[in-house]
Design a protein around this motif. Structure first.
Motif, PDB file in Angstrom:
ATOM      1  N   MET A   1      96.375  29.543 139.987  1.00 53.10           N
ATOM      2  CA  MET A   1      96.911  29.108 138.714  1.00 53.10           C
ATOM      3  C   MET A   1      97.336  30.323 137.908  1.00 53.10           C
ATOM      4  N   GLN A   2      98.610  30.349 137.509  1.00 50.38           N
ATOM      5  CA  GLN A   2      99.163  31.474 136.767  1.00 50.38           C
ATOM      6  C   GLN A   2      99.585  31.005 135.390  1.00 50.38           C
ATOM      7  N   PHE A   3      99.118  31.701 134.354  1.00 46.50           N
ATOM      8  CA  PHE A   3      99.453  31.337 132.986  1.00 46.50           C
ATOM      9  C   PHE A   3     100.290  32.436 132.355  1.00 46.50           C
ATOM     10  N   THR A   4     101.410  32.059 131.756  1.00 46.17           N
ATOM     11  CA  THR A   4     102.293  33.015 131.090  1.00 46.17           C
ATOM     12  C   THR A   4     102.613  32.498 129.692  1.00 46.17           C
ATOM     13  N   SER A   5     103.411  33.263 128.957  1.00 47.02           N
ATOM     14  CA  SER A   5     103.833  32.808 127.630  1.00 47.02           C
ATOM     15  C   SER A   5     104.521  31.453 127.741  1.00 47.02           C
ATOM     16  N   THR A   6     104.346  30.636 126.718  1.00 48.85           N
ATOM     17  CA  THR A   6     104.920  29.295 126.732  1.00 48.85           C
ATOM     18  C   THR A   6     105.864  29.131 125.542  1.00 48.85           C
ATOM     19  N   ASP A   7     106.394  27.929 125.434  1.00 54.62           N
ATOM     20  CA  ASP A   7     107.275  27.644 124.302  1.00 54.62           C
ATOM     21  C   ASP A   7     106.503  27.508 122.997  1.00 54.62           C
ATOM     22  N   ARG A   8     105.170  27.602 123.055  1.00 53.27           N
ATOM     23  CA  ARG A   8     104.339  27.488 121.861  1.00 53.27           C
ATOM     24  C   ARG A   8     103.430  28.693 121.638  1.00 53.27           C
ATOM     25  N   TYR A   9     103.305  29.552 122.650  1.00 55.81           N
ATOM     26  CA  TYR A   9     102.312  30.620 122.549  1.00 55.81           C
ATOM     27  C   TYR A   9     102.864  31.905 123.130  1.00 55.81           C
ATOM     28  N   TYR A  10     102.849  32.964 122.298  1.00 56.38           N
ATOM     29  CA  TYR A  10     103.276  34.280 122.759  1.00 56.38           C
ATOM     30  C   TYR A  10     102.104  35.017 123.370  1.00 56.38           C
ATOM     31  N   LEU A  11     102.301  35.538 124.561  1.00 62.99           N
ATOM     32  CA  LEU A  11     101.251  36.223 125.302  1.00 62.99           C
ATOM     33  C   LEU A  11     101.719  37.643 125.591  1.00 62.99           C
ATOM     34  N   ASN A  12     101.052  38.647 125.001  1.00 66.41           N
ATOM     35  CA  ASN A  12     101.461  40.010 125.333  1.00 66.41           C
ATOM     36  C   ASN A  12     100.940  40.368 126.728  1.00 66.41           C
ATOM     37  N   PRO A  13     101.508  41.399 127.364  1.00 67.37           N
ATOM     38  CA  PRO A  13     101.164  41.699 128.765  1.00 67.37           C
ATOM     39  C   PRO A  13      99.671  41.926 129.007  1.00 67.37           C
ATOM     40  N   GLU A  14      98.987  42.594 128.078  1.00 66.29           N
ATOM     41  CA  GLU A  14      97.557  42.882 128.271  1.00 66.29           C
ATOM     42  C   GLU A  14      96.739  41.598 128.260  1.00 66.29           C
ATOM     43  N   LEU A  15      97.054  40.689 127.328  1.00 68.02           N
ATOM     44  CA  LEU A  15      96.329  39.425 127.255  1.00 68.02           C
ATOM     45  C   LEU A  15      96.647  38.552 128.465  1.00 68.02           C
ATOM     46  N   GLU A  16      97.896  38.553 128.893  1.00 69.11           N
ATOM     47  CA  GLU A  16      98.274  37.769 130.073  1.00 69.11           C
ATOM     48  C   GLU A  16      97.502  38.241 131.303  1.00 69.11           C
ATOM     49  N   GLU A  17      97.344  39.537 131.430  1.00 68.95           N
ATOM     50  CA  GLU A  17      96.637  40.103 132.586  1.00 68.95           C
ATOM     51  C   GLU A  17      95.177  39.670 132.614  1.00 68.95           C
ATOM     52  N   ILE A  18      94.482  39.762 131.468  1.00 67.17           N
ATOM     53  CA  ILE A  18      93.051  39.444 131.440  1.00 67.17           C
ATOM     54  C   ILE A  18      92.817  37.945 131.591  1.00 67.17           C
ATOM     55  N   VAL A  19      93.723  37.127 131.037  1.00 64.77           N
ATOM     56  CA  VAL A  19      93.599  35.676 131.185  1.00 64.77           C
ATOM     57  C   VAL A  19      93.677  35.286 132.652  1.00 64.77           C
ATOM     58  N   ASN A  20      94.646  35.806 133.347  1.00 63.40           N
ATOM     59  CA  ASN A  20      94.864  35.392 134.724  1.00 63.40           C
ATOM     60  C   ASN A  20      93.828  35.950 135.687  1.00 63.40           C
ATOM     61  N   ILE A  21      93.294  37.142 135.414  1.00 63.35           N
ATOM     62  CA  ILE A  21      92.244  37.647 136.302  1.00 63.35           C
ATOM     63  C   ILE A  21      90.952  36.861 136.072  1.00 63.35           C
ATOM     64  N   ALA A  22      90.710  36.414 134.839  1.00 58.97           N
ATOM     65  CA  ALA A  22      89.529  35.588 134.567  1.00 58.97           C
ATOM     66  C   ALA A  22      89.643  34.248 135.278  1.00 58.97           C
ATOM     67  N   ILE A  23      90.836  33.662 135.271  1.00 56.11           N
ATOM     68  CA  ILE A  23      91.052  32.397 135.986  1.00 56.11           C
ATOM     69  C   ILE A  23      90.860  32.601 137.481  1.00 56.11           C
ATOM     70  N   LEU A  24      91.430  33.679 138.017  1.00 56.28           N
ATOM     71  CA  LEU A  24      91.365  33.950 139.451  1.00 56.28           C
ATOM     72  C   LEU A  24      89.926  34.192 139.913  1.00 56.28           C
ATOM     73  N   MET A  25      89.169  34.944 139.123  1.00 53.09           N
ATOM     74  CA  MET A  25      87.805  35.304 139.522  1.00 53.09           C
ATOM     75  C   MET A  25      86.754  34.321 138.996  1.00 53.09           C
ATOM     76  N   GLU A  26      87.213  33.286 138.296  1.00 59.50           N
ATOM     77  CA  GLU A  26      86.336  32.224 137.784  1.00 59.50           C
ATOM     78  C   GLU A  26      85.221  32.795 136.909  1.00 59.50           C
TER      79      GLU A  26
END
Length: 271
Positions: free
Chosen positions: A1-26
């Motif tokens: 599952m990959q999460f990126t910026s959406t039409d409602r939420y701006y995600l800077n690169p650092e936040l995008e990275e930590i969100v997705n590694i947390a999802i990946l590593m549960e």
């Protein structure tokens, strides 16, 4: 599952990275930062974008941790034993009829993966945080009354928020990925605004953001945050204002400053 910026939420690169590694590593993701910077909204956007249901735990100072997992309703069982269960179909000999699962319990028992939001964990005391240590690490908890282990069928995506009102314990922090959401810079705030108001006039956007950042530099007890800016711009547009001021006064000041002391101080400074 990959999460990126959406039409409602701006995600800077650092936040995008930590969100997705947390999802990946549960692993639980602990988000800190001042109120109004989008910590809570991020969990909702993850759920919306990935098509997942949510479980929400709004923390209170009275929480002990266990009730986020389950509650055993002894009073209801006692009443049923005395007065009968009527048409409820509850069986007083079956303890499961008297267990009520909290947001953590519901997320763990779900057959499909869910997003679990534990909002404002800093409102709880250190004992509550300690009670959640093994629960969040092992994705399981024990129903003590029957010594039954509830193991997560699908590990949820766990987002925890903190406004840093109280220090979190080191053991709790060790079990999380942590990220501090800094207040957006001017270029970032413009991107955030345009996600919510894509047709906003550029002149209004520039003059309003300048006034907004000037207010933030005044050192108020509760400086306006992103959420207040969005509300303010919405009010300005609804009233078809072309600038942030009205007859020399900041329009809709109460949408930016929320504490009485801050409003009175600001008005005194403007005299």
């Amino acid at each position: 599952m990959q999460f990126t910026s959406t039409d409602r939420y701006y995600l800077n690169p650092e936040l995008e990275e930590i969100v997705n590694i947390a999802i990946l590593m549960e692993k639980p993701l602990l988000l800190s930062g001042e109120a109004g910077t989008g910590k809570t909204q991020l969990a909702f956007e993850i759920a919306r974008t990935l098509g997942l249901e949510m479980e929400i735990a709004r923390c209170k100072s009275t929480f002990k941790g266990e009730e986020l997992c389950y509650i055993y309703d002894t009073v209801l069982r006692l009443n049923d034993s005395r007065f009968g269960t009527g048409d409820t179909k509850r069986d007083i000999n079956n303890i499961w009829d008297y267990l009520r699962f909290g947001p953590i319990g519901r997320a763990f028992r779900s057959e499909k993966r869910r997003v679990l939001l534990i909002d404002e964990i800093d409102k709880t005391d250190s004992d509550t945080q300690d009670n959640l240590l093994d629960v969040l690490e092992d994705n399981s908890f024990i129903i003590r009354e029957i010594n039954h282990c509830v193991q997560a069928e699908q590990k949820p995506i766990i987002i925890i928020t903190s406004n840093a009102k109280r220090e979190l314990s080191d053991p709790f922090l060790r079990r999380c990925f942590c990220h501090f959401i800094p207040f957006p810079q001017v270029d970032e705030i413009s991107k955030i605004v345009k996600l919510h108001y894509p047709d906003i006039d550029d002149t209004l956007l520039q003059s309003s953001t300048e006034a907004f950042y000037k207010l933030r530099r005044e050192g108020f007890e509760k400086p306006p945050a992103t959420a207040e800016l969005l509300d303010w711009l919405g009010a300005l547009q609804k009233n078809e204002r072309t600038g942030p001021e009205n007859n020399g006064e900041v329009a809709f000041l109460g949408s930016l400053l929320k504490r009485t002391e801050d409003i009175l101080r600001f008005k005194k400074q403007r005299r």
